[in-house]
Design a protein around this motif. Sequence first.
Motif, PDB file in Angstrom:
ATOM      1  N   GLY A 161       0.792  -1.229   0.000  1.00  0.00           N
ATOM      2  CA  GLY A 161       0.000   0.000   0.000  1.00  0.00           C
ATOM      3  C   GLY A 161       0.820   1.274   0.000  1.00  0.00           C
ATOM      4  N   TRP A 162       2.137   1.138   0.230  1.00  0.00           N
ATOM      5  CA  TRP A 162       2.956   2.357   0.245  1.00  0.00           C
ATOM      6  C   TRP A 162       4.384   2.134  -0.271  1.00  0.00           C
ATOM      7  CZ3 TRP A 162       7.406   3.060   3.281  1.00  0.00           C
ATOM      8  CH2 TRP A 162       7.692   2.018   4.180  1.00  0.00           C
ATOM      9  N   GLU A 255       5.395   9.625   2.496  1.00  0.00           N
ATOM     10  CA  GLU A 255       4.145  10.348   2.254  1.00  0.00           C
ATOM     11  C   GLU A 255       3.034   9.359   1.895  1.00  0.00           C
ATOM     12  OE1 GLU A 255       5.756  14.723   0.762  1.00  0.00           O
ATOM     13  OE2 GLU A 255       5.323  13.188  -0.748  1.00  0.00           O
ATOM     14  N   PHE A 256       3.382   8.344   1.091  1.00  0.00           N
ATOM     15  CA  PHE A 256       2.403   7.296   0.770  1.00  0.00           C
ATOM     16  C   PHE A 256       2.008   6.518   2.027  1.00  0.00           C
ATOM     17  CE2 PHE A 256       4.474   6.932  -3.705  1.00  0.00           C
ATOM     18  CZ  PHE A 256       3.720   8.001  -4.151  1.00  0.00           C
ATOM     19  N   LEU A 257       2.986   6.276   2.917  1.00  0.00           N
ATOM     20  CA  LEU A 257       2.698   5.554   4.158  1.00  0.00           C
ATOM     21  C   LEU A 257       1.700   6.339   5.013  1.00  0.00           C
ATOM     22  CD1 LEU A 257       3.109   3.348   6.278  1.00  0.00           C
ATOM     23  CD2 LEU A 257       5.211   4.520   7.003  1.00  0.00           C
ATOM     24  N   ASP A 262      -3.957   6.440   6.859  1.00  0.00           N
ATOM     25  CA  ASP A 262      -5.237   7.149   6.917  1.00  0.00           C
ATOM     26  C   ASP A 262      -6.313   6.464   6.079  1.00  0.00           C
ATOM     27  OD1 ASP A 262      -4.555   9.164   8.673  1.00  0.00           O
ATOM     28  OD2 ASP A 262      -3.893  10.546   7.102  1.00  0.00           O
ATOM     29  N   GLY A 263      -6.003   5.278   5.565  1.00  0.00           N
ATOM     30  CA  GLY A 263      -6.993   4.532   4.799  1.00  0.00           C
ATOM     31  C   GLY A 263      -6.975   4.793   3.309  1.00  0.00           C
ATOM     32  N   ARG A 264      -5.870   5.368   2.813  1.00  0.00           N
ATOM     33  CA  ARG A 264      -5.766   5.653   1.382  1.00  0.00           C
ATOM     34  C   ARG A 264      -4.489   5.022   0.818  1.00  0.00           C
ATOM     35  NH1 ARG A 264      -6.367  10.456   3.785  1.00  0.00           N
ATOM     36  NH2 ARG A 264      -4.355  11.196   3.022  1.00  0.00           N
TER      37      ARG A 264
END
Length: 288
Positions: A161-162, A255-257, A262-264
Amino acid sequence: MAESHHASRAVPPDRSRRDEWARFWAPRHDAVVTRDDGAVLGASGLKLPSRELRGPERCDHWAQAGTEPSVELESQLHDRPSALSLPGRTRIREPGPPAPPQPAEPRAVRDGGLMERLESSVPYGTAVSAGDTHTLRYELRFPQGAERVWEAVATREGLPGWLAVAEPFVRREGGVITLRWQNTDEHGNATVAPGRVTGWGPVRLAEYTVDVHGRMRFELRDEGSEDTRLRFTNEFTGSAASRLDCLAGWHHHFEFLADALDGRPKDWSTWNLDRWRELRADYAAAGQ
């Protein structure tokens, strides 16, 4: 003798002191005044010819007059030339309009160790290099609990996810791991980095040592009130250019983490290099 508005003068100089005057007065040669009757006077109060004398010419004029500027006036002129006010004088003619102001530094301007930089959801990292070995460090704080942050940095489900797909991933010290980055470089290449889990302590420590990116260490600490501090260290071997690449790259991934927590989670189909290029330029401007 040229007229004067000072009761006391320095001892009349010898012409051999001309060079000394030039060194002292040349930087101030434009500080002349105009008296009420229109006479132009030098900063010493000596009446000058109608044309303005400058630098060594003015020194010759003083030498011919047999005097030199008063010490008291010199002090005033040195401290506040624009505020000089003497009897019979109406204004001071300064050396032309000031230069236009220089534009402010756009970013990464050091000020007491701090820097004005790109807006970011995470703090900037630092780099220490010894030859071609580079150590990058980031101190991050997230408003989620340690369990949630641990899931993002140390599970097969959380890492994509990140950061990267982790397959295989044996979750214990000595276990095998291969990280497959989902973003690409400028040539469209994605990094595939096989390696080992070199540190493991659930909800506290995860360390991976892999090809290309070297040792990556995630240390978590529960800060209470659902906050978690993440200390990240990356040690690898490469060029100075690769150090900048990785500083910007890790910053972008963190920043992706923050978004993922935050659920995105990152939609890698939207990936492009624009943000990475901005961050790289910012780190370079900061001397990293």
